[in-house]
Write a protein that holds these residues in place. Sequence first.
Motif, PDB file in Angstrom:
ATOM      1  N   PHE A   1       0.811  -1.209   0.000  1.00 46.62           N
ATOM      2  CA  PHE A   1       0.000   0.000   0.000  1.00 46.62           C
ATOM      3  C   PHE A   1       0.850   1.268   0.000  1.00 46.62           C
ATOM      4  CE2 PHE A   1      -3.256  -2.999   1.225  1.00 46.62           C
ATOM      5  CZ  PHE A   1      -4.351  -2.533   0.519  1.00 46.62           C
ATOM      6  N   LEU A   2       2.080   1.169   0.453  1.00 42.75           N
ATOM      7  CA  LEU A   2       2.972   2.322   0.318  1.00 42.75           C
ATOM      8  C   LEU A   2       3.243   2.598  -1.155  1.00 42.75           C
ATOM      9  CD1 LEU A   2       4.772   4.472   1.612  1.00 42.75           C
ATOM     10  CD2 LEU A   2       6.615   2.767   1.687  1.00 42.75           C
ATOM     11  N   ALA A   3       3.474   1.558  -1.929  1.00 44.66           N
ATOM     12  CA  ALA A   3       3.692   1.730  -3.365  1.00 44.66           C
ATOM     13  C   ALA A   3       2.447   2.286  -4.046  1.00 44.66           C
ATOM     14  CB  ALA A   3       4.091   0.392  -3.984  1.00 44.66           C
ATOM     15  N   LYS A   4       1.277   1.796  -3.639  1.00 42.44           N
ATOM     16  CA  LYS A   4       0.034   2.311  -4.230  1.00 42.44           C
ATOM     17  C   LYS A   4      -0.173   3.779  -3.877  1.00 42.44           C
ATOM     18  CE  LYS A   4      -2.603  -1.994  -4.586  1.00 42.44           C
ATOM     19  NZ  LYS A   4      -3.856  -2.696  -4.232  1.00 42.44           N
ATOM     20  N   SER A   5       0.145   4.140  -2.640  1.00 39.77           N
ATOM     21  CA  SER A   5      -0.037   5.533  -2.223  1.00 39.77           C
ATOM     22  C   SER A   5       0.885   6.461  -2.995  1.00 39.77           C
ATOM     23  CB  SER A   5       0.210   5.652  -0.720  1.00 39.77           C
ATOM     24  OG  SER A   5       0.128   6.989  -0.297  1.00 39.77           O
ATOM     25  N   ARG A   6       2.121   6.034  -3.183  1.00 41.97           N
ATOM     26  CA  ARG A   6       3.073   6.880  -3.900  1.00 41.97           C
ATOM     27  C   ARG A   6       2.693   7.048  -5.369  1.00 41.97           C
ATOM     28  NH1 ARG A   6       8.986   4.811  -1.623  1.00 41.97           N
ATOM     29  NH2 ARG A   6       8.937   6.006   0.336  1.00 41.97           N
ATOM     30  N   GLN A   7       2.141   6.021  -5.948  1.00 41.29           N
ATOM     31  CA  GLN A   7       1.772   6.062  -7.361  1.00 41.29           C
ATOM     32  C   GLN A   7       0.333   6.505  -7.577  1.00 41.29           C
ATOM     33  OE1 GLN A   7       2.599   2.123  -8.800  1.00 41.29           O
ATOM     34  NE2 GLN A   7       4.741   2.181  -8.147  1.00 41.29           N
ATOM     35  N   ASN A   8      -0.353   6.848  -6.475  1.00 39.67           N
ATOM     36  CA  ASN A   8      -1.777   7.239  -6.543  1.00 39.67           C
ATOM     37  C   ASN A   8      -2.602   6.158  -7.258  1.00 39.67           C
ATOM     38  OD1 ASN A   8      -3.797   9.131  -5.862  1.00 39.67           O
ATOM     39  ND2 ASN A   8      -3.882   9.856  -7.972  1.00 39.67           N
ATOM     40  N   ASP A   9      -2.343   4.902  -6.895  1.00 36.18           N
ATOM     41  CA  ASP A   9      -3.042   3.754  -7.472  1.00 36.18           C
ATOM     42  C   ASP A   9      -4.332   3.528  -6.689  1.00 36.18           C
ATOM     43  OD1 ASP A   9      -3.824   1.505  -8.759  1.00 36.18           O
ATOM     44  OD2 ASP A   9      -2.213   0.209  -8.003  1.00 36.18           O
ATOM     45  N   ILE A  10      -5.360   4.307  -7.012  1.00 35.57           N
ATOM     46  CA  ILE A  10      -6.623   4.250  -6.287  1.00 35.57           C
ATOM     47  C   ILE A  10      -7.546   3.224  -6.932  1.00 35.57           C
ATOM     48  CG2 ILE A  10      -6.439   6.652  -5.553  1.00 35.57           C
ATOM     49  CD1 ILE A  10      -8.332   7.424  -7.765  1.00 35.57           C
ATOM     50  N   PRO A  11      -8.498   2.646  -6.171  1.00 34.67           N
ATOM     51  CA  PRO A  11      -9.447   1.693  -6.762  1.00 34.67           C
ATOM     52  C   PRO A  11     -10.319   2.387  -7.804  1.00 34.67           C
ATOM     53  CG  PRO A  11     -10.083   2.262  -4.518  1.00 34.67           C
ATOM     54  CD  PRO A  11      -8.722   2.832  -4.720  1.00 34.67           C
ATOM     55  N   ASP A  12     -10.379   1.807  -8.991  1.00 32.54           N
ATOM     56  CA  ASP A  12     -11.047   2.463 -10.105  1.00 32.54           C
ATOM     57  C   ASP A  12     -12.362   1.798 -10.490  1.00 32.54           C
ATOM     58  OD1 ASP A  12      -9.928   0.148 -10.968  1.00 32.54           O
ATOM     59  OD2 ASP A  12      -8.871   1.006 -12.696  1.00 32.54           O
ATOM     60  N   SER A  13     -12.883   0.925  -9.659  1.00 34.71           N
ATOM     61  CA  SER A  13     -14.153   0.268  -9.958  1.00 34.71           C
ATOM     62  C   SER A  13     -14.900   0.018  -8.653  1.00 34.71           C
ATOM     63  CB  SER A  13     -13.921  -1.056 -10.694  1.00 34.71           C
ATOM     64  OG  SER A  13     -13.274  -1.984  -9.845  1.00 34.71           O
ATOM     65  N   PRO A  14     -16.225  -0.145  -8.716  1.00 40.65           N
ATOM     66  CA  PRO A  14     -16.986  -0.424  -7.479  1.00 40.65           C
ATOM     67  C   PRO A  14     -16.509  -1.687  -6.772  1.00 40.65           C
ATOM     68  CG  PRO A  14     -18.462   0.236  -9.244  1.00 40.65           C
ATOM     69  CD  PRO A  14     -17.114   0.066  -9.862  1.00 40.65           C
ATOM     70  N   VAL A  15     -16.151  -2.712  -7.537  1.00 37.90           N
ATOM     71  CA  VAL A  15     -15.683  -3.954  -6.920  1.00 37.90           C
ATOM     72  C   VAL A  15     -14.386  -3.716  -6.164  1.00 37.90           C
ATOM     73  CG1 VAL A  15     -14.877  -6.291  -7.405  1.00 37.90           C
ATOM     74  CG2 VAL A  15     -16.828  -5.366  -8.664  1.00 37.90           C
ATOM     75  N   ALA A  16     -13.459  -2.983  -6.770  1.00 40.06           N
ATOM     76  CA  ALA A  16     -12.181  -2.703  -6.110  1.00 40.06           C
ATOM     77  C   ALA A  16     -12.383  -1.852  -4.863  1.00 40.06           C
ATOM     78  CB  ALA A  16     -11.237  -2.013  -7.083  1.00 40.06           C
ATOM     79  N   ARG A  17     -13.317  -0.898  -4.908  1.00 38.23           N
ATOM     80  CA  ARG A  17     -13.576  -0.079  -3.718  1.00 38.23           C
ATOM     81  C   ARG A  17     -14.208  -0.905  -2.606  1.00 38.23           C
ATOM     82  NH1 ARG A  17     -14.462   3.899  -7.732  1.00 38.23           N
ATOM     83  NH2 ARG A  17     -16.658   3.303  -7.978  1.00 38.23           N
ATOM     84  N   ASP A  18     -15.152  -1.781  -2.958  1.00 33.67           N
ATOM     85  CA  ASP A  18     -15.751  -2.638  -1.936  1.00 33.67           C
ATOM     86  C   ASP A  18     -14.711  -3.542  -1.303  1.00 33.67           C
ATOM     87  OD1 ASP A  18     -18.162  -1.475  -2.482  1.00 33.67           O
ATOM     88  OD2 ASP A  18     -18.901  -3.099  -3.773  1.00 33.67           O
ATOM     89  N   ARG A  19     -13.814  -4.074  -2.118  1.00 31.95           N
ATOM     90  CA  ARG A  19     -12.761  -4.940  -1.599  1.00 31.95           C
ATOM     91  C   ARG A  19     -11.843  -4.171  -0.655  1.00 31.95           C
ATOM     92  NH1 ARG A  19      -9.897  -8.126  -6.208  1.00 31.95           N
ATOM     93  NH2 ARG A  19     -12.068  -8.840  -6.375  1.00 31.95           N
ATOM     94  N   LEU A  20     -11.535  -2.905  -1.001  1.00 31.47           N
ATOM     95  CA  LEU A  20     -10.683  -2.085  -0.139  1.00 31.47           C
ATOM     96  C   LEU A  20     -11.389  -1.756   1.167  1.00 31.47           C
ATOM     97  CD1 LEU A  20      -8.076  -0.546   0.335  1.00 31.47           C
ATOM     98  CD2 LEU A  20      -9.042   1.385  -0.941  1.00 31.47           C
ATOM     99  N   HIS A  21     -12.703  -1.467   1.112  1.00 27.86           N
ATOM    100  CA  HIS A  21     -13.465  -1.199   2.338  1.00 27.86           C
ATOM    101  C   HIS A  21     -13.453  -2.415   3.245  1.00 27.86           C
ATOM    102  CE1 HIS A  21     -15.052   2.831   1.816  1.00 27.86           C
ATOM    103  NE2 HIS A  21     -15.376   2.565   0.553  1.00 27.86           N
TER     104      HIS A  21
END
Length: 509
Positions: free
Chosen positions: A98-118
Amino acid sequence: MGIHALVKLRTHKQPLATSGTITSDANVPPYKLDPKGLTSSHSPTHSPTHSPTHSPTHPPTYSPTTLQPTPSLQPTQQPTQQPYSLLESAYQALYAEFLAKSRQNDIPDSPVARDRLHALIAQTRSDLQTCSESTIHNLISRVLELQESLLAPIRTLPSEVLTEIFRSVLASTHGIRYFSWRPTKLSGRIFPLTWICFWWRNAALSCSTFWSTITIHYDSSHAVHTTQAFVILTQCIWRSGISVPMSVNIGLRGVGSPPTIIAMLVARAHRWRHAKLIFGPGSLQLIGNLFRTKFPLLEDLVFECDGLDSIKNPILERRPPLRRLKLTQLSESYAHVIASRNLKVLEVGSYSGVSLAKLLRMCPCLEFLELRSFESTGYPDTNRPCQSFLLSLSLSLEIRGGVANGPWECVTLPKLTDLRIRLPSLFSCEEADSISTRATLSELKEVLMRSGCALQHVKLFPASYGGGARWPGALLATLEQFFEGLPAKPEGCFVARLPVEEWKKLYLT
């Protein structure tokens, strides 16, 4: 992964296979010990001995990385040791991910990905509440912070919008500034914007305009601990690109060769749009060697250098397309160096000559003229009329050379709307000063009357004025005569910040 599930898994009495799998009951796939958590292994070679079932009172737990179920074990079995090492390993892998995702601004781009992150955030919060070991607790807290940051609304901003926000933040600043005599030698509002995250840093570095405004004031007598600052300044200059117009402010004082960072800026003079150059007396011999190029983009120049005549100005000799020019001194015999139809604003500290007509002819499109000092060198020897389209005029009634009349000979100002006049100091106003002021104001009023202009604002203010200062009688009479019949709106006339009518009641009655 829940701590209790790890405890149960750690104390299960099934032996570990050499392949790295945990044996379990039939119809339940075994699980591998993975650095990122527990994942299912569909290997056909497992020992069908026991079959753990998920009872309603003991729901399945999930891996923090894959959200796959882990086998529920009998609650009657007690752990022999705390499985914190396995939990720490799992969250260390999560932190790196998640540090790599934060640095690259790799945000969830779909409802499924957001639900999985929640769902993952909920599991991480649960582990944070149940973890009592301080080191792992801090690690989980950092992972949770990174996970939640991916849902921050500002991360959804388009890069163009973020760039415009940065532009508005930097608009009212002076860019990157370096002063050799200050403890904090290097400063700039752009630097903190690069410290937030990789996304912000990349947005700041990708816009060359943010790095194109640079101020360097170097004094050889205070040139200590400058190496690191010059390295950073060099990087900033490179970040400004190769074609973006630049705004530079260079101050050079002391004796000795200028630092290489100055030469690096001068080498990019063909990109200068705004330039302010301040040179001390000890740096005069260095000026001609620095500027050996043209200035095709230069529109705004402030050149302050004591003892340097305008004819020797290495920039003006190359005739840049200036729209605004400010000089410490200018001579009428060298006025041709500023001759231009582009020039709109001219500010001169000290002007010497017989008349302003020649100067105004050289700059026919001039709209604003400021003269702080006029040194008369004789009477005008021509009656050739000169019509100027000045809109604003700022004068200081400091005339040297013993000749008061003549500066406005043959000049008309039909478009003039704003007039500012700086009077002599009330504390040192002698009789000779009063005579010179009276003659100059009389000539200026004559110019205004024959020009047929309609003044909107007229402001007269003495130098070194105090609220209780005593006005000399001769000066009061001169000012009263000047305002009488002047082609100006009464409500737009001021003397020493007072409307002229109030000033008359206060001092003339």
